[in-house]
Motif scaffolding. Structure first.
Motif, PDB file in Angstrom:
ATOM      1  N   TRP A  63      35.258  41.541  48.363  1.00  0.00           N
ATOM      2  CA  TRP A  63      35.517  41.425  47.145  1.00  0.00           C
ATOM      3  C   TRP A  63      37.002  40.344  47.199  1.00  0.00           C
ATOM      4  CZ3 TRP A  63      33.774  46.100  48.748  1.00  0.00           C
ATOM      5  CH2 TRP A  63      32.840  46.807  47.985  1.00  0.00           C
ATOM      6  N   ASP A  64      37.168  39.749  46.341  1.00  0.00           N
ATOM      7  CA  ASP A  64      38.572  39.013  46.251  1.00  0.00           C
ATOM      8  C   ASP A  64      39.554  39.590  45.102  1.00  0.00           C
ATOM      9  OD1 ASP A  64      37.451  37.701  44.178  1.00  0.00           O
ATOM     10  OD2 ASP A  64      37.132  35.906  45.491  1.00  0.00           O
ATOM     11  N   LYS A  65      40.568  38.826  44.812  1.00  0.00           N
ATOM     12  CA  LYS A  65      41.131  39.226  43.932  1.00  0.00           C
ATOM     13  C   LYS A  65      40.568  39.163  42.390  1.00  0.00           C
ATOM     14  CE  LYS A  65      45.395  37.566  46.003  1.00  0.00           C
ATOM     15  NZ  LYS A  65      46.365  36.799  46.395  1.00  0.00           N
ATOM     16  N   SER A  66      39.422  38.352  42.114  1.00  0.00           N
ATOM     17  CA  SER A  66      38.869  38.433  40.851  1.00  0.00           C
ATOM     18  C   SER A  66      37.559  39.050  41.081  1.00  0.00           C
ATOM     19  CB  SER A  66      38.395  36.979  40.856  1.00  0.00           C
ATOM     20  OG  SER A  66      37.450  36.387  41.661  1.00  0.00           O
ATOM     21  N   GLY A  67      37.170  40.210  42.091  1.00  0.00           N
ATOM     22  CA  GLY A  67      36.405  40.997  41.764  1.00  0.00           C
ATOM     23  C   GLY A  67      35.325  40.660  43.157  1.00  0.00           C
ATOM     24  N   SER A  84      32.609  39.012  45.565  1.00  0.00           N
ATOM     25  CA  SER A  84      32.968  37.593  46.144  1.00  0.00           C
ATOM     26  C   SER A  84      31.393  37.281  46.725  1.00  0.00           C
ATOM     27  CB  SER A  84      33.859  37.653  47.130  1.00  0.00           C
ATOM     28  OG  SER A  84      33.805  36.349  47.655  1.00  0.00           O
TER      29      SER A  84
END
Length: 137
Positions: free
Chosen positions: A94-98, A100
């Motif tokens: 996952w990254d900052k936007s959800g 990945s």
């Protein structure tokens, strides 16, 4: 006085060393053991173990494993084959936007017990039209 200079020097050295070797990642990663993996005409069906030892099924379309040349969109999945003792397992990123991407680490031999055959593969045809997997832990 000499003692304080040594202590201060050690603190500064420790701080510099920590900052040098603690590079923060842009991703959060979770690793889960894969119980069974199935080939489907549209992708992989992955049966993995949750924290409470229950099993959960997700669908990973084959299109996620290809990098589109023209659109420049990032890939969503990778697969690595091998014979390591810890295989099969899956890393979810996952990254900052959800969500990945996901990485599968699978046994290379299809005769391994971790590989299975779907009895009714047509039953799952519509499950691969997704933007992200239905992950449960």
């Amino acid at each position: 006085m000499k003692k304080w200079i040594i202590i201060l020097s050690l603190i500064i050295l420790a701080t510099i060393t920590y900052n040098t070797f603690s590079i923060e990642s842009d991703y959060y990663v979770k690793s889960v053991p894969v119980y069974k993996i199935y080939h489907h005409q549209k992708g992989f069906v992955v049966l993995y173990e949750k924290q409470n030892s229950d099993l959960h099924r997700i669908f990973l379309p084959y299109a996620w494993f290809q990098v589109p040349q023209e659109s420049g969109a990032p890939w969503k999945a990778e697969v690595f084959y091998g014979s390591n003792i810890e295989y099969p397992y899956m890393n979810i990123y996952w990254d900052k936007s959800g969500f990945s991407h996901v990485r599968l680490f699978l046994r290379a031999k299809k005769t391994d017990p971790s590989w299975g055959f779907l009895k009714l593969p047509n039953m799952f045809d519509n499950e691969f039209d997704i933007e992200k997997p239905d992950l449960q832990f």
